[in-house]
Enzyme design. Structure first.
Site, PDB file in Angstrom:
ATOM      1  N   ASP A  63    -102.655 -23.063  78.413  1.00  0.00           N
ATOM      2  CA  ASP A  63    -102.075 -21.778  78.460  1.00  0.00           C
ATOM      3  C   ASP A  63    -101.658 -20.985  77.191  1.00  0.00           C
ATOM      4  O   ASP A  63    -102.054 -21.459  76.015  1.00  0.00           O
ATOM      5  CB  ASP A  63     -99.696 -22.903  78.585  1.00  0.00           C
ATOM      6  CG  ASP A  63    -100.942 -23.143  79.596  1.00  0.00           C
ATOM      7  OD1 ASP A  63    -101.021 -22.744  80.578  1.00  0.00           O
ATOM      8  OD2 ASP A  63     -99.510 -24.254  80.048  1.00  0.00           O
TER       9      ASP A  63
HETATM   10  N1  URA Z   1    -100.825 -28.198  80.453  1.00  0.00           N
HETATM   11  C1  URA Z   1    -100.481 -27.617  79.873  1.00  0.00           C
HETATM   12  O1  URA Z   1     -98.750 -27.867  80.986  1.00  0.00           O
HETATM   13  N2  URA Z   1    -100.759 -26.361  79.691  1.00  0.00           N
HETATM   14  C2  URA Z   1    -101.635 -26.663  79.013  1.00  0.00           C
HETATM   15  O2  URA Z   1    -101.964 -25.656  78.713  1.00  0.00           O
HETATM   16  C3  URA Z   1    -102.225 -27.798  79.242  1.00  0.00           C
HETATM   17  C4  URA Z   1    -101.726 -28.900  79.883  1.00  0.00           C
END
Ligand code: URA
Length: 245
Positions: free
Chosen positions: A104
């Protein structure tokens, strides 16, 4: 066998037009001889290509470890936002780079960037997922019950079932800082796993892919090439069992 000009340009350092000039200018040799032009076909694995007397060090593919900062998206290019590929320095840049798996925008840490589609497919395939390790700062302390629920396989808010996952407190004095190991890559998975047990992820960082740790020497936004041995440590961390870990 591939065209000489394509082989040189594929390594990223020189553009196609620069390669043309190099060859025309007699600055390129193949096995010690001057090639007539750029369209001669050679085997890059065996031919010795030199530019100004220096070996080309041909690599079919490149594999880069990046310590992704917050606010950068896991994509190759984007009209409005900075991407992980935008952060790759010129000496490692080449056509076709993309992140093998996404973090993310607000997650930091280990992103693998490559131009090897087959390799990416292999490590991202649900059948052959590799283990990914995260460190999370949580709103609330982790409990023994949470650990058991992660181990038994959580059900997310929308009914999606997760495979077995491992979670533990990293330091006994800080019960809201956890290490999580998962073998899947569902959208926002770690955040949704904690949401499903009534907790909240405040900060998330990926610290390991397979058996390979993020290089602590890399500041956020920095990257470096991964060696062949390191690459094997990523794939040797595959989760082979049906259950996950
Ligand atoms: N899980 C998440 O919620 N976000 C990420 O970026 C990676 C794994």
């Amino acid at each position: 066998m591939e065209r000489l000009d394509k082989i040189i340009a594929s390594q990223g350092k020189y553009s196609r037009s620069e390669v043309k000039k190099l060859i025309k200018g007699g600055r390129v040799t193949v096995d010690g001889a001057l090639p007539k032009n750029g369209d001669v076909k050679i085997d890059p694995a065996t031919a010795e290509i030199k530019i100004d007397g220096e070996g080309l060090n041909y690599k079919k593919h490149i594999y880069i470890m990046m310590n992704k900062p917050q606010g950068v998206i896991s994509a190759s290019n984007d009209k409005s936002q900075k991407t992980v590929v935008d952060l790759v320095p010129k000496e490692l840049l080449r056509d076709g780079l993309f992140p093998a798996g996404r973090l993310d925008a607000d997650t930091t840490g280990f992103v693998l960037i490559t131009d090897d589609g087959d390799f990416a497919h292999r490590i991202l395939s649900p059948k052959n997922h590799i283990m990914k390790t995260y460190h999370a700062t949580l709103a609330d302390a982790l409990t023994q019950e949470d650990i058991v629920r992660f181990k038994n396989g959580l059900t997310l808010g929308d009914g999606t079932e997760c495979l077995e996952a491992h979670v533990r407190v990293l330091e006994s004095g800080k019960k809201n800082i956890a290490e999580i190991k998962i073998c899947e890559g569902k959208y926002h998975q770690v955040k949704r796993m904690f949401a499903s047990i009534g907790n909240k992820v405040l900060e998330l960082r990926r610290v390991r892919m397979g058996e390979l740790d993020l290089d602590e020497g890399l500041a956020e936004g920095e990257c470096r090439e991964i060696t062949a041995q390191e690459l094997e440590r990523i794939t040797s961390g595959a989760c082979h069992t049906e259950k996950g870990l």
